[in-house]
Design an enzyme around this catalytic site. Structure first.
Site, mmCIF file in Angstrom:
data_model
loop_
_atom_site.group_PDB
_atom_site.id
_atom_site.type_symbol
_atom_site.label_atom_id
_atom_site.label_comp_id
_atom_site.label_asym_id
_atom_site.label_seq_id
_atom_site.Cartn_x
_atom_site.Cartn_y
_atom_site.Cartn_z
ATOM 1 N N ASP A 195 0.775 -1.014 0.092
ATOM 2 C CA ASP A 195 0.173 0.080 0.021
ATOM 3 C C ASP A 195 0.818 1.281 -0.132
ATOM 4 O O ASP A 195 1.575 1.466 0.793
ATOM 5 C CB ASP A 195 -0.736 0.031 1.294
ATOM 6 C CG ASP A 195 -1.621 -1.174 1.357
ATOM 7 O OD1 ASP A 195 -1.100 -2.125 1.088
ATOM 8 O OD2 ASP A 195 -2.901 -1.209 1.699
ATOM 9 N N GLU B 173 -4.483 2.105 -2.969
ATOM 10 C CA GLU B 173 -5.830 2.851 -2.501
ATOM 11 C C GLU B 173 -5.404 3.809 -1.354
ATOM 12 O O GLU B 173 -6.592 4.591 -0.898
ATOM 13 C CB GLU B 173 -6.607 1.641 -1.773
ATOM 14 C CG GLU B 173 -5.881 0.775 -0.685
ATOM 15 C CD GLU B 173 -6.892 1.045 0.599
ATOM 16 O OE1 GLU B 173 -8.091 1.410 0.388
ATOM 17 O OE2 GLU B 173 -6.489 0.954 1.622
ATOM 18 N N ASN B 174 -4.525 3.943 -0.783
ATOM 19 C CA ASN B 174 -4.384 5.132 0.147
ATOM 20 C C ASN B 174 -3.243 6.117 -0.460
ATOM 21 O O ASN B 174 -2.919 6.688 0.339
ATOM 22 C CB ASN B 174 -3.797 4.408 1.452
ATOM 23 C CG ASN B 174 -4.927 4.388 2.282
ATOM 24 O OD1 ASN B 174 -5.670 5.269 2.745
ATOM 25 N ND2 ASN B 174 -5.020 3.244 2.978
ATOM 26 N N ASN C 111 -10.346 -1.132 0.460
ATOM 27 C CA ASN C 111 -11.694 -0.516 0.990
ATOM 28 C C ASN C 111 -11.769 1.104 0.864
ATOM 29 O O ASN C 111 -12.730 1.682 0.995
ATOM 30 C CB ASN C 111 -11.695 -0.708 2.567
ATOM 31 C CG ASN C 111 -10.480 -0.494 3.191
ATOM 32 O OD1 ASN C 111 -9.336 -0.448 2.882
ATOM 33 N ND2 ASN C 111 -10.710 0.520 4.457
ATOM 34 N N HIS C 112 -10.625 1.790 0.533
ATOM 35 C CA HIS C 112 -10.781 3.260 0.245
ATOM 36 C C HIS C 112 -10.715 3.543 -1.221
ATOM 37 O O HIS C 112 -10.811 4.796 -1.458
ATOM 38 C CB HIS C 112 -9.532 3.706 1.008
ATOM 39 C CG HIS C 112 -9.655 3.973 2.426
ATOM 40 N ND1 HIS C 112 -10.528 4.278 3.171
ATOM 41 C CD2 HIS C 112 -8.719 3.293 3.356
ATOM 42 C CE1 HIS C 112 -10.310 4.348 4.445
ATOM 43 N NE2 HIS C 112 -9.007 3.502 4.715
#
Length: 260
Positions: free
Chosen positions: A8, A39-40, A67-68
């Site tokens: 990530d 995603e982050n 999830n983001h």
């Protein structure tokens, strides 16, 4: 086939770190395909077209999510229009923008990627990840794809381990993301699937999962709302290199790294 998966990427400091470290690491390790979880990668949280393009410019062939991924509305259209460059978890609701799988091609080499999100302690999963994996593996097998990498974005270690054994012998690798802490269990499972519970993160070293420590301490100590910020300073890149037998789709080796 040599595949690099990068954990990530967190905020703009993670993107800058990736730009500094990724090109040379790919070169010295003779990487065929590079997949990065982004995603982050936006400042604050989530991912934007700008941060995704930073990751691609750094040398990623594909950006995966979690999830983001859908937190920023401006990224929804990007997902719809650039499914060859960025994907989101395949087990989100069928109306979610974008796609949950991709196939990378370089010459005669082909690598299928399946992005999944865990069900334990996570939001938004519409389809059980085990059922979704069955479906996506079959689709890739029908298309003649033998080498398959799974990015399993999940909270629970037990769920990640279970999915790894569930997929053993049917995919080339299952690599966990989301918890931002590189684990020490890189291994090849009994039937030939490379496995790692978490690849770690790409971002600031002196942080709590990429966030300013004092902000996390205040939130956990008081329970009050806190604005998360990302600290500066030294950064590192958590990643894993998997070598795959192209004829069988089985993993030959797996090695995890934290590069700074």
């Amino acid at each position: 086939m040599r595949v690099l998966f990068v954990g990530d990427v967190v905020s703009d400091s993670g993107c800058k770190c990736l730009m500094q470290l990724l090109p040379n690491f790919k070169k010295i390790n003779a990487i065929d395909f590079c997949v990065v979880n982004g995603e982050n990668s936006a400042v604050g949280n989530g991912i934007t077209p700008l941060s995704c393009n930073d990751i691609l410019t750094a040398g990623a062939d594909l950006v995966t999510g979690g999830n983001h991924t859908l937190r920023r509305q401006e990224f929804h259209e990007f997902l719809d229009n650039n499914s060859f460059a960025a994907i989101r978890p395949a087990n989100l609701h069928r109306t979610a923008p974008g796609k949950g799988t991709a196939v990378l091609t370089r010459g005669s080499k082909k690598l299928g990627i399946i992005n999944l999100m865990g069900a334990a302690f996570m939001d938004y999963t519409a389809v059980n990840p085990f059922d979704c994996l069955d479906e996506k593996i079959k689709e890739m097998e029908d298309d003649g794809i033998k080498c398959i990498l799974v990015d399993f974005h999940a909270e629970a270690t037990g769920e990640k381990r279970a999915l790894g054994f569930f997929a053993d012998g049917r995919v080339s690798a299952v690599i966990g993301t989301h918890t931002h802490v590189r684990t020490a269990d890189a291994q090849i499972l009994p039937n030939g699937t490379a496995y790692l519970t978490d690849a770690g993160m790409t971002g600031p070293v002196q942080s709590v999962l990429g966030v300013e420590p004092q902000a996390i301490i205040k939130k956990m100590h008081t329970g009050l709302p806190v604005r998360f910020t990302n600290p500066g300073g030294a950064c590192s890149m958590g990643c894993v290199v998997i070598e795959i037998d192209e004829k069988t789709g089985k993993a030959i080796s797996i090695e995890s790294y934290e590069i700074s």
